[in-house]
Scaffold this motif. Sequence first.
Motif, short mmCIF file in Angstrom:
data_model
loop_
_atom_site.label_atom_id
_atom_site.label_comp_id
_atom_site.label_asym_id
_atom_site.label_seq_id
_atom_site.Cartn_x
_atom_site.Cartn_y
_atom_site.Cartn_z
N LEU A 1 19.19 4.29 -14.08
CA LEU A 1 18.81 4.39 -12.67
C LEU A 1 18.17 5.76 -12.42
O LEU A 1 18.78 6.79 -12.71
CB LEU A 1 20.04 4.21 -11.78
N PRO A 2 16.95 5.81 -11.91
CA PRO A 2 16.28 7.10 -11.69
C PRO A 2 17.07 7.98 -10.71
O PRO A 2 17.47 7.52 -9.64
CB PRO A 2 14.92 6.70 -11.09
N GLU A 3 17.29 9.23 -11.10
CA GLU A 3 18.04 10.15 -10.24
C GLU A 3 17.36 10.32 -8.89
O GLU A 3 18.00 10.48 -7.85
CB GLU A 3 18.18 11.50 -10.94
N SER A 4 16.02 10.26 -8.89
CA SER A 4 15.28 10.48 -7.64
C SER A 4 15.52 9.36 -6.63
O SER A 4 15.24 9.52 -5.43
CB SER A 4 13.79 10.59 -7.93
N LEU A 5 16.02 8.21 -7.10
CA LEU A 5 16.24 7.07 -6.20
C LEU A 5 17.73 6.80 -5.96
O LEU A 5 18.08 5.86 -5.24
CB LEU A 5 15.60 5.80 -6.78
N ALA B 1 5.55 6.15 -1.54
CA ALA B 1 6.75 5.90 -0.71
C ALA B 1 7.09 4.41 -0.73
O ALA B 1 7.02 3.71 0.29
CB ALA B 1 6.51 6.40 0.71
N TRP B 2 7.49 3.93 -1.89
CA TRP B 2 7.78 2.51 -2.04
C TRP B 2 8.96 2.08 -1.18
O TRP B 2 8.94 1.00 -0.58
CB TRP B 2 8.04 2.17 -3.51
N GLY B 3 9.98 2.91 -1.13
CA GLY B 3 11.15 2.56 -0.34
C GLY B 3 10.83 2.41 1.13
O GLY B 3 11.29 1.48 1.80
N GLN B 4 9.99 3.31 1.65
CA GLN B 4 9.63 3.26 3.07
C GLN B 4 8.82 2.00 3.38
O GLN B 4 9.07 1.31 4.37
CB GLN B 4 8.83 4.51 3.45
N ARG B 5 7.85 1.71 2.52
CA ARG B 5 7.02 0.53 2.75
C ARG B 5 7.84 -0.76 2.61
O ARG B 5 7.63 -1.73 3.35
CB ARG B 5 5.84 0.51 1.77
N PRO C 1 12.73 -1.48 -4.84
CA PRO C 1 11.60 -1.29 -5.74
C PRO C 1 11.59 0.09 -6.40
O PRO C 1 12.02 1.08 -5.81
CB PRO C 1 10.39 -1.45 -4.81
N ILE C 2 11.08 0.13 -7.63
CA ILE C 2 10.85 1.39 -8.33
C ILE C 2 9.34 1.53 -8.52
O ILE C 2 8.69 0.67 -9.11
CB ILE C 2 11.53 1.43 -9.71
N GLY C 3 8.78 2.58 -7.96
CA GLY C 3 7.35 2.82 -8.09
C GLY C 3 7.07 4.11 -8.83
O GLY C 3 7.92 5.01 -8.91
N GLN C 4 5.88 4.20 -9.38
CA GLN C 4 5.42 5.43 -10.04
C GLN C 4 4.04 5.71 -9.47
O GLN C 4 3.06 5.09 -9.87
CB GLN C 4 5.37 5.23 -11.55
N GLY C 5 3.98 6.65 -8.50
CA GLY C 5 2.73 6.85 -7.78
C GLY C 5 2.38 5.62 -6.99
O GLY C 5 3.18 5.12 -6.19
N GLU C 6 1.19 5.07 -7.22
CA GLU C 6 0.75 3.87 -6.50
C GLU C 6 1.10 2.60 -7.25
O GLU C 6 0.76 1.50 -6.79
CB GLU C 6 -0.76 3.94 -6.29
N GLU C 7 1.80 2.71 -8.39
CA GLU C 7 2.08 1.54 -9.23
C GLU C 7 3.54 1.15 -9.14
O GLU C 7 4.44 1.98 -9.20
CB GLU C 7 1.71 1.86 -10.68
N THR D 1 0.85 -1.19 0.00
CA THR D 1 0.00 0.00 0.00
C THR D 1 0.88 1.25 0.00
O THR D 1 1.54 1.55 1.00
CB THR D 1 -0.92 0.01 1.23
N CYS D 2 0.94 1.93 -1.14
CA CYS D 2 1.80 3.11 -1.28
C CYS D 2 0.98 4.28 -1.80
O CYS D 2 1.13 4.71 -2.95
CB CYS D 2 2.98 2.81 -2.20
#
Length: 687
Positions: free
Chosen positions: A203-207, A145-149, A171-177, A140-141
């Motif tokens: 690799l996404p810069e945000s991660l 916040a995939w990393g936190q979950r 994990p790499i998430g995009q919103g809830e997906e 459930t994100c």
Amino acid sequence: MNQKVVAATRNVAIVGPYLSGKTTLLESLLFVTGAISRKGNIKDGNTVGDSVAEARDRKMTVEVGAASTEYQDIRFNFIDSPGSIEFSQETYNALIGVDAAVVVCEPITERVLTLAPLLKFLDDWEIPHLIFINKIDRLTCTDGAWGQRYREILDAIKSVSTRPLIPHQYPIGQGEELIGFIDLVSEQAYHYHSGAPADPVPLPESLREQEHAARAEMLEALANFDDHLLEELLEEIEPPQDEIIQDLRMELGADLIVPVFIGVAEQDYGVRHLIDALLREAPTPETTAQRRGLDGNTNKPVAQVLKTYYSPQGGKLSLVRVWQGQLTDGIVLNGIRAGGLYRLLGQQQNNLSVAMAGEIVAIGRLEGIQTGDTLAIEQSSIKLAKAEVAVPVYALAIAPENRKDEVKLSSALGKLMEEDRSLAWEQHGDTHEIILWGQGNIHLEVALARLRRKYNLPMVTHLPQVPYKETIRKPTTSHGRYKHQSGGHGQFGDVYLDIKPVSRGEGFNFSETIVGGVVPRQYIPGVEIGVREYLTHGPLGFPVVDVAVTLTNGSYHSVDSSEQAFKQAARLAMTEGMPKCEPVLLEPIMSVQVSSPIEFTSKILQLLTGRRGQILGYEGRSDWQGWDCVSAYLPQAEMHDFIVELRSLTLGIGFFNWQYDHLQEVPEKLKEKVLTTAGNSNGNGKG
């Protein structure tokens, strides 16, 4: 040649709690490796695993299944294992024959405790294992916040693992997906694609920061077992990828770490990377054999039975791990000639002429051989350890629907016990019922379904009778005279008996104080027989215990007396005297030790006291971190569905050991209910 074959095999068990997706993962593994061209699913009942009727009827795995496939010139023998705690014996029997286990779990922190018994077994046996968090897309994100979950589920798993977790992926998430993952070894990012391999992406810069922190944590955990890697990290030297993989392989093979992978087996997400990791990092059969003190290169065959199957058409089939040497079709093992050698893909059997060390194969018609047995071609001092048999905790009384089938029942039950070591049966000495014992109601339902399907033995069942007993409070003296005249010689016997209670647990004692020959010596055994026969069915209708009877006086007739007549006189004396002795009803009390995680201890105490249990105390279990063991006395009458309620209170993982301890008076308010029920049981006086 042997060395090459051993090095080219991996034996992997797929294990985990009920509904975690093990059979779906197996189906995906077989599909991506080309063993099957089309995936089945549980709903349609067409998977390679769960191929027996009982599994498909219940949409759950009820016995160990085997499936072989090839991937990059490596043969993988997968063992699909039940997840329900009621069938855990199947899982444990098979686990001792594999090189590694994939523990499948869901990303639900509240259910992580269900992993505890399985991880405990793996650690006790030092079986290398990794974790595959299946259905990772169900995290459930809502805020992305995939990393936190992901961290929360990892922390929950850490709480039940005695080995450090080593996450391989992020994990790499995009919103809830969920859209992909980052491989922490190579630092390569991937996007998932249903039914196809994941695509490498930048690799996404945000991660980048989160990935760097997760990778550093992975390397630091590995450095606890590798001084060279520790030096590199202290000197801020980037370790080569090959060195990291080498460390993962060595530490996993020694059962020092637990690598963690993520994916969605139903969509094949993460499955290819999982099998790549098994290929690179899982120990070889030779390594496992050496750890068990065996030599995979010797010519002397040694194998072990992991599972026994019976089919109406094919007869007996034994799934075995070849630990050393090789097996050939027709080989004689433990004095029995093998009737076929097969590689399995679910129910499909492929003939083999030879099976090398390190293989898991099936052998036909090894009559008399049991699950867990060690097999050799000659008398061998090697006896491989086998999984301990679970204590039975649930019972039903059974009888064939057709009484003519009674003669077939013991043979059929014997075969059921061969297939499933955690089943047991007995013919109860007091109640005369046939009792089938197992690990829960579903477990016994499956066993009864097999009796019907395989052996055409439909059963009727009921709750087993409680083996109540009775005793007396007061002594008395009683007289019995038996006199019968019929034409020729008559029958005459005359006795005086002293009846008195003795201490609980002393049983029955018969003595005599006859003087002057008033009862001739040859007739005294008849008196004892008559007393004993009466005590099988006392004034309350139950067997009598803890009573002493003394023959003190009597008389006889020189012509009409006989041992039979004195037996009848003794029965009459007992029938007259026993009701005057204040008979009391006794029930069996069991000594139970209930184990569960400490967060459930208060519920366990309430459960026991609510069932008339007497709490003796509780303490932490030294061999189960974070678990308590509660000791208590519990009436057997309260134990029939005790395991059902215990599991409902403890996420299915609480368990207990028990044994008979003593007899105790039934409380007065329950006594009438028991006696009324006994009186209605066809008047037979059984409880």
